[in-house]
Design a protein around this motif. Sequence first.
Motif, PDB file in Angstrom:
ATOM      1  N   GLY A 168      -6.167 -19.702  14.037  1.00 56.00           N
ATOM      2  CA  GLY A 168      -5.965 -21.263  14.292  1.00 56.00           C
ATOM      3  C   GLY A 168      -7.297 -21.185  14.422  1.00 56.00           C
ATOM      4  N   ILE A 169      -7.198 -23.445  14.574  1.00 60.78           N
ATOM      5  CA  ILE A 169      -8.316 -24.038  14.286  1.00 60.78           C
ATOM      6  C   ILE A 169      -9.819 -23.130  15.078  1.00 60.78           C
ATOM      7  N   ALA A 170      -9.396 -22.300  16.581  1.00 59.37           N
ATOM      8  CA  ALA A 170     -10.451 -22.126  17.099  1.00 59.37           C
ATOM      9  C   ALA A 170     -10.981 -20.969  16.778  1.00 59.37           C
ATOM     10  N   GLY A 171     -10.048 -20.194  16.132  1.00 54.20           N
ATOM     11  CA  GLY A 171     -10.674 -18.707  15.411  1.00 54.20           C
ATOM     12  C   GLY A 171     -11.007 -18.749  14.017  1.00 54.20           C
ATOM     13  N   ILE A 172     -10.750 -19.994  12.942  1.00 57.47           N
ATOM     14  CA  ILE A 172     -11.296 -20.188  11.889  1.00 57.47           C
ATOM     15  C   ILE A 172     -13.015 -20.512  12.144  1.00 57.47           C
ATOM     16  N   GLN A 173     -13.193 -21.346  12.958  1.00 57.96           N
ATOM     17  CA  GLN A 173     -14.633 -22.324  13.869  1.00 57.96           C
ATOM     18  C   GLN A 173     -15.159 -21.080  14.128  1.00 57.96           C
ATOM     19  N   ALA A 174     -14.959 -20.154  14.881  1.00 52.37           N
ATOM     20  CA  ALA A 174     -15.755 -19.079  15.947  1.00 52.37           C
ATOM     21  C   ALA A 174     -16.296 -18.612  14.831  1.00 52.37           C
ATOM     22  N   ALA A 175     -15.441 -17.650  13.715  1.00 50.81           N
ATOM     23  CA  ALA A 175     -15.710 -17.065  12.483  1.00 50.81           C
ATOM     24  C   ALA A 175     -16.901 -17.960  11.690  1.00 50.81           C
ATOM     25  N   LEU A 176     -16.480 -18.863  11.296  1.00 45.77           N
ATOM     26  CA  LEU A 176     -17.444 -19.842  10.125  1.00 45.77           C
ATOM     27  C   LEU A 176     -18.683 -20.122  11.170  1.00 45.77           C
ATOM     28  N   GLU A 177     -19.109 -20.179  12.017  1.00 48.43           N
ATOM     29  CA  GLU A 177     -20.215 -20.052  13.181  1.00 48.43           C
ATOM     30  C   GLU A 177     -20.641 -19.023  12.875  1.00 48.43           C
ATOM     31  N   ILE A 178     -20.426 -17.579  12.705  1.00 51.08           N
ATOM     32  CA  ILE A 178     -21.169 -16.809  13.267  1.00 51.08           C
ATOM     33  C   ILE A 178     -21.463 -16.344  11.401  1.00 51.08           C
ATOM     34  N   ALA A 179     -20.199 -16.754  10.150  1.00 48.96           N
ATOM     35  CA  ALA A 179     -20.399 -16.322   9.169  1.00 48.96           C
ATOM     36  C   ALA A 179     -21.666 -17.011   8.653  1.00 48.96           C
ATOM     37  N   ASN A 180     -21.938 -18.411   8.722  1.00 46.03           N
ATOM     38  CA  ASN A 180     -22.629 -19.129   8.175  1.00 46.03           C
ATOM     39  C   ASN A 180     -23.965 -18.580   8.674  1.00 46.03           C
ATOM     40  N   ALA A 218     -13.038 -20.592   4.935  1.00 44.94           N
ATOM     41  CA  ALA A 218     -13.050 -18.923   5.956  1.00 44.94           C
ATOM     42  C   ALA A 218     -12.856 -17.777   4.618  1.00 44.94           C
ATOM     43  N   GLY A 219     -11.940 -18.800   3.610  1.00 46.76           N
ATOM     44  CA  GLY A 219     -10.982 -17.531   2.223  1.00 46.76           C
ATOM     45  C   GLY A 219     -11.966 -17.476   1.573  1.00 46.76           C
ATOM     46  N   THR A 220     -13.518 -18.017   1.021  1.00 49.06           N
ATOM     47  CA  THR A 220     -14.145 -17.321  -0.142  1.00 49.06           C
ATOM     48  C   THR A 220     -15.071 -17.104   0.608  1.00 49.06           C
ATOM     49  N   HIS A 221     -15.916 -17.274   1.991  1.00 45.19           N
ATOM     50  CA  HIS A 221     -17.093 -17.354   2.761  1.00 45.19           C
ATOM     51  C   HIS A 221     -17.073 -15.758   2.242  1.00 45.19           C
ATOM     52  N   PRO A 222     -18.414 -15.446   1.663  1.00 39.98           N
ATOM     53  CA  PRO A 222     -19.197 -13.929   1.684  1.00 39.98           C
ATOM     54  C   PRO A 222     -18.911 -13.069   2.746  1.00 39.98           C
ATOM     55  N   ASN A 223     -19.400 -13.585   3.403  1.00 36.29           N
ATOM     56  CA  ASN A 223     -19.610 -13.432   5.588  1.00 36.29           C
ATOM     57  C   ASN A 223     -18.276 -13.047   5.738  1.00 36.29           C
ATOM     58  N   ILE A 224     -17.177 -13.387   5.369  1.00 33.99           N
ATOM     59  CA  ILE A 224     -16.085 -13.671   6.266  1.00 33.99           C
ATOM     60  C   ILE A 224     -15.064 -12.434   5.893  1.00 33.99           C
ATOM     61  N   THR A 225     -14.732 -11.322   5.935  1.00 33.72           N
ATOM     62  CA  THR A 225     -13.787 -10.758   5.378  1.00 33.72           C
ATOM     63  C   THR A 225     -12.014 -11.186   6.210  1.00 33.72           C
ATOM     64  N   LEU A 226     -10.925 -10.926   5.007  1.00 35.76           N
ATOM     65  CA  LEU A 226     -10.016 -12.201   5.651  1.00 35.76           C
ATOM     66  C   LEU A 226      -9.021 -11.260   5.648  1.00 35.76           C
ATOM     67  N   LEU A 227      -8.157 -10.508   7.210  1.00 38.41           N
ATOM     68  CA  LEU A 227      -7.671  -9.839   7.772  1.00 38.41           C
ATOM     69  C   LEU A 227      -5.908  -9.916   7.307  1.00 38.41           C
ATOM     70  N   THR A 228      -5.313 -10.716   6.660  1.00 40.31           N
ATOM     71  CA  THR A 228      -3.863 -11.683   7.492  1.00 40.31           C
ATOM     72  C   THR A 228      -3.194 -10.590   7.376  1.00 40.31           C
ATOM     73  N   TRP A 229      -1.234 -10.958   7.508  1.00 42.58           N
ATOM     74  CA  TRP A 229      -0.729  -9.979   7.610  1.00 42.58           C
ATOM     75  C   TRP A 229      -0.707  -8.929   8.103  1.00 42.58           C
ATOM     76  N   SER A 230      -1.658  -9.286   9.374  1.00 46.17           N
ATOM     77  CA  SER A 230      -2.532  -7.773  10.167  1.00 46.17           C
ATOM     78  C   SER A 230      -2.147  -7.998  11.608  1.00 46.17           C
ATOM     79  N   GLU A 231      -2.790  -6.638  12.629  1.00 40.04           N
ATOM     80  CA  GLU A 231      -2.271  -7.549  13.947  1.00 40.04           C
ATOM     81  C   GLU A 231      -3.254  -6.060  14.489  1.00 40.04           C
ATOM     82  N   VAL A 232      -3.393  -6.505  15.399  1.00 31.07           N
ATOM     83  CA  VAL A 232      -4.731  -5.136  15.694  1.00 31.07           C
ATOM     84  C   VAL A 232      -4.132  -4.253  16.767  1.00 31.07           C
ATOM     85  N   GLU A 233      -4.221  -2.735  16.526  1.00 31.99           N
ATOM     86  CA  GLU A 233      -3.885  -1.634  17.335  1.00 31.99           C
ATOM     87  C   GLU A 233      -4.030  -1.564  18.035  1.00 31.99           C
TER      88      GLU A 233
END
Lengths: 669, 157
Positions: free
Chosen positions: A157-169, A211-226
């Motif tokens: 969601g927006i919180a996760g996207i924001q967090a991911a982008l900040e770290i990736a940037n 977030a989807g195209t960022h070289p530092n982000i690996t997107l794992l959708t349709w996925s869950e942490v097990e």
Amino acid sequence: MSEIKQERVGVYVCHCGSNIAGVVDVVDVANWAAEKLKHQGVVIAREYKFMCSSLGQELIEKDIKELGLTRVVVAACSPHLHEKTFRTAAKNAGLNPYLVELASIREQVSWVHTDKAVATEKSKAVVSGAVSRVIENVPLEELKVPINPNTLVVGGGIAGIQAALEIANAGFHVYLVEREPSIGGHMAQFDKTFPTLDCSACILTPRMVEAGTHPNITLLTWSEVEKVTGFVGNFNVTIRKKARCVKEELCTGCGICEEKCPKKVIDDVFEAGLGYRKAVYTPFAQAVPKYPVIDKANCTYFLKGTCKACEKFCPTGAIDFNQQDELVNVEVGNIILATGYDLFDARRVSNYGYGRLPNVFTSLEFERLSNAAGPTNGNIVLRDGKTTPKSVGIIHCVGSRDKNFNNYCSVICCMQGLKFAHLVHERTGATVYNFYIDMRTAYKAYDEFYQRVLEEGTLFVRGKVAEVTDAGRNEREKGKLIIQVEDTLAGKQRRIPVDMVILSSGLQPRADAKEVGKLFGISCSTDGWFTEKHPKLDPVATMTEGIYIAGCAQGPKDIPSSVAQGAAASARVLDKILQKEVALEPVRASVDQEMCSGCRICNGLCPFNAISFLEDRMVTEINPALCQGCGTCVAACPAGAISGTGFSNEQILAQIDGLLLRNIEPVEA
Amino acid sequence: MTENFEPTIIGFTCNWCSYRAADLAGTARMKYAPNVRLIRMMCSGRLDPTFVLRALSGGADGVMITGCHPGECHYIEQNYKALRRYLLLKRVLKGMGIEPERVKLVWASAAEGAKFASETTLFVEEIRKLGPLNWGKPTERLDDLQEEISKTEEVPA
């Protein structure tokens, strides 16, 4: 006999203003310690107004240097608040920080007891326990472990996207895991955002694409942490990548499969049950990633074994019905949980008729209804799909601030209700009623928006709606939904007939929040939201080092706050990454192999696999990097060969004796 | 005899749940009986049953052990080990002629300050009903005490 001890102990009793001194006779406690615990090695006992102040700390530092103190006891607040403060002070004065003990006489005495004499006696016992214990303390060094610079963000969601982008940037790698086929979260479902009325998609989708195209982000959708193992700096996470039945490397996202799929399914996730999707689908046009998912539960091929229309028409041959779930293993140093919220199920408030009366809508349904990309292309119409309402009632606090459901305020519903009022007014010209308990429009530009909606002519009725019914009593009410409410400002009962009712449903924790919390080793509040380390001063950290929380997973909040928390959590993670290593509390178990009999009783006790048995020497060994310091093996060892630093047998036994005042010098009878 | 009896109770608390519950009870200014003196441990699994015996033989009238709720242990499952030892310990106490009710295990999460306070008060009342344990009260055996103090003060090499 009392000369055996070589330790020189300083005891410092804090007044904490009147917090402690108001109930405990601190002067008496200090004098008592100086006299009765003298034989234990107490050379100085002082009391001071605020020990945690810089003057208080300097007092301790000065005594360590001038009186040659080798142990320090501070009787003040809980060690969870100021242990670090006093350990640092000791360190500054050249004393090993682990030779300091805190005696909690505020949380455990002055704040919970009222009788001054009893509280003073208990304080003495607690101080005595701490003195006995601190003598058995040994100097310890923090364990340093390297931090893996990768980060896991759970929830797109927006919180996760924001967090991911900040770290990736900032140049570090992020694994962004999302349960649904696309990132975007609830914000992607909204039409406009309050109070600026920005188009939600217009401001969100650029972030999603980034977030989807960022070289530092690996997107794992349709996925869950097990599964999550390890600890701060060194987590090992197993992620289940559910079978999409679409080969991502071949799919171009052209959408032909979706077009050709003959199976229509009611979309109760993204369209909130108002619209349809196909059995092979991307949830919405701007979905990131663009690859569709085959919904196995509804796909004709999976149900009946024939069809394969999508496979037939796919120009790149990307459909793969045999695809299996994949388990992805990643190593990360820190984890941010931004798992969001569930909408309160308005069916539970049965007197509002949602699910029974067709023209009662939830807030999420209305979002889709008013969204230009939604099932009605943004036309606000009744459930029949064509009639424009002439009057609309918006009910606030549905499921919130209600003892029958959730006690808390869901924060966003007032502003959401106002936004709906504005949109209905703007697009249909209908008469709009808002039914509220209290209007809560705090934060920047929010109250101005309320004023604007007031000026637009929306009607406000202060009172909790008792019932929404379709049982009209007269011509005026016939065929309408009647809202029965006590107007608490006018002091009378009203029946207001409307065409459409929108329930401003509250937010509640994800249905599986508790299980998710357990998976990551963090706790939930009694309401079910993830618990932060400190409600005011540490709102994005948790009790578990290396696990952070952001957005609505922590509690109800609006978009700006979610974004702020996402950024805040990422700042905490970056801080950890840049330190390159993390200092762990040196509370660890270790085996004295001379004493180990090789009985292996401890071997099965460790849930962290820190204990291993050396077959060649028939003794047990503990890996300090894996040991978490719980001490279960220490308690179990029949030979007493395992010792636990920080909480050794000697320390605890001494503290027991101290608390029972078995250490005070026997006075002459 | 027990009317003016104020029991002394030692509480062993888990750092992650019940010690924080005690903090929370303090922050919220909940009042409870002042008879319990707490020892913080990292986990209820750290509880060596000898600690309980030491407390009881050293003058405590009761011992309260508190840990995370089953399934919520900070160390995954160590509170179950505490539970096992607790049940065994109660049998041992019975064999020694000590009322097993003098030792109590309470689950209290970090959010349950109110539960911590009420359980503490309840336990104090239960012990008050049982009366003093009088097992090695220091005033009765001054000489033994001296000897024991010297033992505890020895720092192992």
